[in-house]
Design a protein around this motif. Structure first.
Motif, PDB file in Angstrom:
ATOM      1  N   THR A  64     168.752  91.142  80.289  1.00  3.56           N
ATOM      2  CA  THR A  64     168.075  91.606  79.133  1.00  3.56           C
ATOM      3  C   THR A  64     169.531  90.490  78.458  1.00  3.56           C
ATOM      4  N   MET A 109     171.721  89.462  74.293  1.00  2.54           N
ATOM      5  CA  MET A 109     171.089  88.935  72.817  1.00  2.54           C
ATOM      6  C   MET A 109     172.353  88.398  72.366  1.00  2.54           C
ATOM      7  N   VAL A 135     169.444  96.514  76.333  1.00  6.81           N
ATOM      8  CA  VAL A 135     170.119  95.683  76.508  1.00  6.81           C
ATOM      9  C   VAL A 135     171.208  95.249  77.515  1.00  6.81           C
TER      10      VAL A 135
END
Length: 286
Positions: free
Chosen positions: A175, A177, A219
């Motif tokens: 993931t 970001m 994350v």
């Protein structure tokens, strides 16, 4: 075989005596507490009146930013008068101890203006080699992420948990970001998109909270460009204490700001760095 998880900011243990470390931690928490009071007083308030610091474009600042930094500086003047201070709103104040407090009174002022709880207060202490301790505090959610000087923990809502970044995740399961969909220059945008094309999920818009979530194991990657030292010092300390890696896009130290690559593990960091074209980026100016 998985590499051993690094101990929290190993270099700090040789330079900061235990009694001094306890005092530093106590002061840092008092700074964050003071900033909480000032920021929550105006968060989601009709009294909030943003100003624009930019000559061109929009770079917002609010009285909450200014009051938060003033409150923290007042505590440092009383408790740590020999330390230098670098803050977003009031700049650099010299010291003579060799230590510098790096303050971002509201990281994510745009989110603060919008009433979104993804902003945070950033408090870090650095020596000449970089951050040795940091707090990422989200006052509205009552979450405080702490790293360095032997600590790696999240406290808030009456609970405490150890921070540990996620391991064993390859790029295809990661993931990713970043704060803005448009990252820096066209070349920087293209580099980011090379990484984004290979991850499982890309999300936007969390400012410093994305780094906190990386330290907590939710994350796997944060990639940004154009950051300042006060944007990254505290997140670096917290992520490294949790076992993650933070560098620039060349694989070098990141505490000066610029292009930032944060990863939950050395292996994932190496994969992302290769996609970014590590080693081919000039040193940011300014």
């Amino acid at each position: 075989m998985e590499q051993d998880r690094p101990t929290p900011t190993q270099h700090d243990r040789a330079t900061i005596p235990a009694a001094m470390a306890e005092g530093i931690v106590a002061t840092a928490h008092r700074l964050a507490d003071a900033a909480r009071r000032e920021t929550l007083r105006l968060f989601r308030s009709p009294e909030l009146r943003p100003d624009n610091k930019a000559t061109h474009g929009f770079d917002p600042v609010t009285e909450a930013d200014r009051a938060s930094e003033r409150a923290m500086r007042a505590i440092l003047a009383a408790e740590r008068p020999d330390d230098a201070i670098l803050g977003e709103e009031y700049g650099h104040s010299p010291g003579r101890s060799g230590l510098t407090w790096i303050l971002d009174p509201i990281d994510g002022t745009r989110a603060f203006m919008a009433g979104a709880p993804s902003w945070g207060v950033l408090v870090a202490l650095a020596d000449r080699s970089g951050p040795i301790y940091g707090l990422v505090d989200q006052p509205h959610l009552d979450e405080r992420f702490e790293g360095g000087l032997g600590r790696a923990q999240l406290t808030g809502r009456g609970a405490r948990q150890t921070l540990a970044s996620r391991r064993g995740v390859g790029l295809g399961q990661a993931t990713l970001m970043t704060t803005y969909p448009q990252i820096g220059s066209p070349a920087e945008q293209a580099a980011f998109e090379r990484v984004a094309a290979d991850v499982r999920l890309t999300r936007y818009g969390l400012d410093c909270y994305a780094y906190a979530l990386l330290a907590a194991g939710h994350v796997d990657l944060v990639i940004e460009a154009g950051l300042q030292p006060y944007d990254v010092a505290a997140p670096i300390a917290v992520i490294e204490a949790a076992g993650g890696v933070v560098t620039d896009w060349q694989g070098g130290p990141a505490h000066g700001g610029g292009r930032i690559l944060a990863a939950g593990s050395p292996e994932l960091h190496a994969e992302a760095l290769a996609r970014l074209g590590g080693g081919g980026w000039p040193t940011p100016s300014g």
